[in-house]
Design a protein around this motif. Structure first.
Motif, PDB file in Angstrom:
ATOM      1  N   GLY A 145       0.820  -1.219   0.000  1.00 49.71           N
ATOM      2  CA  GLY A 145       0.000   0.000   0.000  1.00 49.71           C
ATOM      3  C   GLY A 145       0.850   1.264   0.000  1.00 49.71           C
ATOM      4  N   ILE A 146       1.933   1.258   0.777  1.00 51.68           N
ATOM      5  CA  ILE A 146       2.828   2.424   0.815  1.00 51.68           C
ATOM      6  C   ILE A 146       3.503   2.624  -0.537  1.00 51.68           C
ATOM      7  CG2 ILE A 146       4.977   3.291   1.828  1.00 51.68           C
ATOM      8  CD1 ILE A 146       4.006   2.050   4.497  1.00 51.68           C
ATOM      9  N   ILE A 147       3.952   1.535  -1.147  1.00 47.32           N
ATOM     10  CA  ILE A 147       4.565   1.637  -2.477  1.00 47.32           C
ATOM     11  C   ILE A 147       3.548   2.183  -3.482  1.00 47.32           C
ATOM     12  CG2 ILE A 147       5.468   0.283  -4.414  1.00 47.32           C
ATOM     13  CD1 ILE A 147       6.801  -1.527  -2.311  1.00 47.32           C
ATOM     14  N   GLY A 148       2.304   1.720  -3.383  1.00 49.89           N
ATOM     15  CA  GLY A 148       1.261   2.216  -4.283  1.00 49.89           C
ATOM     16  C   GLY A 148       0.977   3.690  -4.086  1.00 49.89           C
ATOM     17  N   CYS A 149       0.913   4.138  -2.833  1.00 47.18           N
ATOM     18  CA  CYS A 149       0.675   5.567  -2.564  1.00 47.18           C
ATOM     19  C   CYS A 149       1.830   6.413  -3.081  1.00 47.18           C
ATOM     20  CB  CYS A 149       0.511   5.801  -1.065  1.00 47.18           C
ATOM     21  SG  CYS A 149      -1.110   5.387  -0.423  1.00 47.18           S
ATOM     22  N   HIS A 150       3.041   5.976  -2.819  1.00 45.44           N
ATOM     23  CA  HIS A 150       4.203   6.747  -3.269  1.00 45.44           C
ATOM     24  C   HIS A 150       4.281   6.785  -4.790  1.00 45.44           C
ATOM     25  CE1 HIS A 150       8.456   7.831  -3.872  1.00 45.44           C
ATOM     26  NE2 HIS A 150       8.249   8.556  -2.779  1.00 45.44           N
ATOM     27  N   GLY A 151       4.027   5.660  -5.425  1.00 46.93           N
ATOM     28  CA  GLY A 151       4.049   5.624  -6.881  1.00 46.93           C
ATOM     29  C   GLY A 151       2.954   6.481  -7.487  1.00 46.93           C
ATOM     30  N   THR A 152       1.802   6.543  -6.805  1.00 50.68           N
ATOM     31  CA  THR A 152       0.699   7.360  -7.308  1.00 50.68           C
ATOM     32  C   THR A 152       0.982   8.839  -7.135  1.00 50.68           C
ATOM     33  OG1 THR A 152      -0.844   5.601  -6.723  1.00 50.68           O
ATOM     34  CG2 THR A 152      -1.788   7.767  -7.117  1.00 50.68           C
ATOM     35  N   ILE A 153       1.467   9.225  -5.971  1.00 49.08           N
ATOM     36  CA  ILE A 153       1.730  10.646  -5.717  1.00 49.08           C
ATOM     37  C   ILE A 153       2.842  11.162  -6.627  1.00 49.08           C
ATOM     38  CG2 ILE A 153       2.644  12.257  -3.990  1.00 49.08           C
ATOM     39  CD1 ILE A 153       1.125  10.565  -1.884  1.00 49.08           C
ATOM     40  N   LYS A 154       3.923  10.398  -6.750  1.00 49.87           N
ATOM     41  CA  LYS A 154       5.052  10.815  -7.584  1.00 49.87           C
ATOM     42  C   LYS A 154       4.841  10.487  -9.059  1.00 49.87           C
ATOM     43  CE  LYS A 154       7.706  12.213  -4.225  1.00 49.87           C
ATOM     44  NZ  LYS A 154       8.145  13.583  -4.094  1.00 49.87           N
ATOM     45  N   GLU A 155       3.779   9.725  -9.354  1.00 52.66           N
ATOM     46  CA  GLU A 155       3.482   9.271 -10.720  1.00 52.66           C
ATOM     47  C   GLU A 155       4.694   8.566 -11.332  1.00 52.66           C
ATOM     48  OE1 GLU A 155       1.592  12.215 -13.150  1.00 52.66           O
ATOM     49  OE2 GLU A 155       0.237  12.799 -11.528  1.00 52.66           O
ATOM     50  N   ASN A 156       5.286   7.696 -10.539  1.00 47.25           N
ATOM     51  CA  ASN A 156       6.466   6.946 -10.935  1.00 47.25           C
ATOM     52  C   ASN A 156       6.025   5.640 -11.591  1.00 47.25           C
ATOM     53  OD1 ASN A 156       8.758   5.277 -10.981  1.00 47.25           O
ATOM     54  ND2 ASN A 156       9.628   6.292  -9.186  1.00 47.25           N
ATOM     55  N   PRO A 157       6.292   5.468 -12.889  1.00 46.17           N
ATOM     56  CA  PRO A 157       5.830   4.265 -13.578  1.00 46.17           C
ATOM     57  C   PRO A 157       6.470   2.973 -13.066  1.00 46.17           C
ATOM     58  CG  PRO A 157       6.989   5.732 -15.108  1.00 46.17           C
ATOM     59  CD  PRO A 157       6.946   6.411 -13.789  1.00 46.17           C
ATOM     60  N   CYS A 158       7.716   3.031 -12.614  1.00 46.46           N
ATOM     61  CA  CYS A 158       8.367   1.812 -12.103  1.00 46.46           C
ATOM     62  C   CYS A 158       7.696   1.339 -10.819  1.00 46.46           C
ATOM     63  CB  CYS A 158       9.848   2.066 -11.851  1.00 46.46           C
ATOM     64  SG  CYS A 158      10.797   2.270 -13.354  1.00 46.46           S
ATOM     65  N   ARG A 159       7.415   2.275  -9.913  1.00 45.93           N
ATOM     66  CA  ARG A 159       6.750   1.893  -8.664  1.00 45.93           C
ATOM     67  C   ARG A 159       5.326   1.420  -8.933  1.00 45.93           C
ATOM     68  NH1 ARG A 159       9.664   6.268  -5.991  1.00 45.93           N
ATOM     69  NH2 ARG A 159      11.351   5.239  -4.887  1.00 45.93           N
ATOM     70  N   LEU A 160       4.654   2.059  -9.861  1.00 49.64           N
ATOM     71  CA  LEU A 160       3.292   1.619 -10.182  1.00 49.64           C
ATOM     72  C   LEU A 160       3.287   0.227 -10.804  1.00 49.64           C
ATOM     73  CD1 LEU A 160       1.682   4.901 -11.524  1.00 49.64           C
ATOM     74  CD2 LEU A 160       1.078   3.662  -9.449  1.00 49.64           C
ATOM     75  N   LEU A 161       4.282  -0.061 -11.615  1.00 44.76           N
ATOM     76  CA  LEU A 161       4.374  -1.402 -12.191  1.00 44.76           C
ATOM     77  C   LEU A 161       4.696  -2.434 -11.106  1.00 44.76           C
ATOM     78  CD1 LEU A 161       4.198  -3.035 -14.780  1.00 44.76           C
ATOM     79  CD2 LEU A 161       6.655  -2.673 -15.068  1.00 44.76           C
ATOM     80  N   GLY A 162       5.611  -2.095 -10.205  1.00 44.37           N
ATOM     81  CA  GLY A 162       5.910  -2.987  -9.080  1.00 44.37           C
ATOM     82  C   GLY A 162       4.702  -3.182  -8.181  1.00 44.37           C
ATOM     83  N   TYR A 163       3.947  -2.119  -7.979  1.00 40.28           N
ATOM     84  CA  TYR A 163       2.713  -2.185  -7.200  1.00 40.28           C
ATOM     85  C   TYR A 163       1.702  -3.103  -7.885  1.00 40.28           C
ATOM     86  CZ  TYR A 163      -1.735  -0.543  -5.305  1.00 40.28           C
ATOM     87  OH  TYR A 163      -2.984  -0.474  -4.753  1.00 40.28           O
ATOM     88  N   SER A 164       1.563  -2.961  -9.188  1.00 35.16           N
ATOM     89  CA  SER A 164       0.620  -3.809  -9.930  1.00 35.16           C
ATOM     90  C   SER A 164       1.025  -5.271  -9.858  1.00 35.16           C
ATOM     91  CB  SER A 164       0.542  -3.367 -11.392  1.00 35.16           C
ATOM     92  OG  SER A 164       0.061  -2.061 -11.489  1.00 35.16           O
ATOM     93  N   ILE A 165       2.308  -5.542  -9.982  1.00 35.46           N
ATOM     94  CA  ILE A 165       2.780  -6.925  -9.884  1.00 35.46           C
ATOM     95  C   ILE A 165       2.532  -7.477  -8.484  1.00 35.46           C
ATOM     96  CG2 ILE A 165       4.873  -8.358  -9.921  1.00 35.46           C
ATOM     97  CD1 ILE A 165       5.862  -6.532 -12.224  1.00 35.46           C
ATOM     98  N   SER A 166       2.796  -6.655  -7.460  1.00 33.77           N
ATOM     99  CA  SER A 166       2.535  -7.090  -6.077  1.00 33.77           C
ATOM    100  C   SER A 166       1.063  -7.374  -5.854  1.00 33.77           C
ATOM    101  CB  SER A 166       3.013  -6.023  -5.096  1.00 33.77           C
ATOM    102  OG  SER A 166       4.390  -5.805  -5.215  1.00 33.77           O
ATOM    103  N   LEU A 167       0.191  -6.513  -6.371  1.00 37.66           N
ATOM    104  CA  LEU A 167      -1.252  -6.755  -6.254  1.00 37.66           C
ATOM    105  C   LEU A 167      -1.654  -8.052  -6.950  1.00 37.66           C
ATOM    106  CD1 LEU A 167      -3.119  -3.351  -6.693  1.00 37.66           C
ATOM    107  CD2 LEU A 167      -2.823  -4.707  -4.631  1.00 37.66           C
ATOM    108  N   PHE A 168      -1.043  -8.302  -8.103  1.00 38.80           N
ATOM    109  CA  PHE A 168      -1.357  -9.540  -8.815  1.00 38.80           C
ATOM    110  C   PHE A 168      -0.904 -10.759  -8.020  1.00 38.80           C
ATOM    111  CE2 PHE A 168      -0.489 -12.981 -11.792  1.00 38.80           C
ATOM    112  CZ  PHE A 168      -1.758 -13.124 -12.340  1.00 38.80           C
TER     113      PHE A 168
END
Length: 185
Positions: free
Chosen positions: A73-96
């Motif tokens: 959840g923290i990685i997802g929030c940080h990736g969303t706020i910073k709009e960082n595509p690498c963190r969002l991709l890592g977040y998506s993989i973690s959710l999967f």
């Protein structure tokens, strides 16, 4: 930084989802801590079987899983706020991965429900300390307290399977938000 009404809405939906994911993770950690603390508390009536290692394993697993969900959840929030595509991709993989684990857990519980019931019956009939506790809790004035307890206990695997599959569906919602936020321009 991308702009647009759709992008902004998806961003705030993803932040809200991550906040709720973080809260659920903390609740799971709290429940795991409560299980571990209640093992050593003589006033708690739910854990009258003090020598059972299963409660320690369940408590530790809940704490570890809850912390993993909080970190995701923290990685997802940080990736969303910073709009960082690498963190969002890592977040998506973690959710999967969480989704696959939850779905697999629910499917295994449903698939092996009969074997779980056999194991529960065998354990209840052979373990004298569990049998003593169940006689106090489940007797209801009947001699066959083991069958009464088995009927009660066998409701829980179905409930756990349903919750696991339901939570897996919520992970799909998070995946949709994450991937649509990642792809909006």
């Amino acid at each position: 930084m991308r702009t647009g009404l759709c992008h902004t809405r998806v961003k705030y939906l993803l932040l809200a989802f991550n906040f709720l994911l973080w809260l659920h993770g903390m609740a799971i950690v709290g429940f795991g801590i409560w299980i571990l603390v209640s093992i050593f508390d003589p006033d708690v009536r739910y854990t009258e079987i003090k020598d059972d290692e299963v409660l320690k394993i369940v408590g530790g697993t809940l704490i570890a899983g809850g912390f993993a969900i909080v970190i995701v959840g923290i990685i997802g929030c940080h990736g969303t706020i910073k709009e960082n595509p690498c963190r969002l991709l890592g977040y998506s993989i973690s959710l999967f991965i969480i989704f696959a684990g939850l779905l697999g857990t629910g499917a295994v519980i449903i698939n092996y429900k009969d074997q779980i019931e056999l194991e529960v019956r065998e354990t209840l009939k052979t373990n004298s300390s569990i049998s003593t506790v169940l006689q106090k809790k489940c007797s209801n004035g009947t001699k066959d307290y083991v069958e009464t307890c088995i009927d009660t206990l066998m409701r829980y695997p179905t409930i756990v399977a349903g919750l696991s599959i339901g939570f897996a569906q919520v992970m799909i919602l998070g995946l949709v938000f994450s991937l649509s936020f990642h792809c909006t321009k």
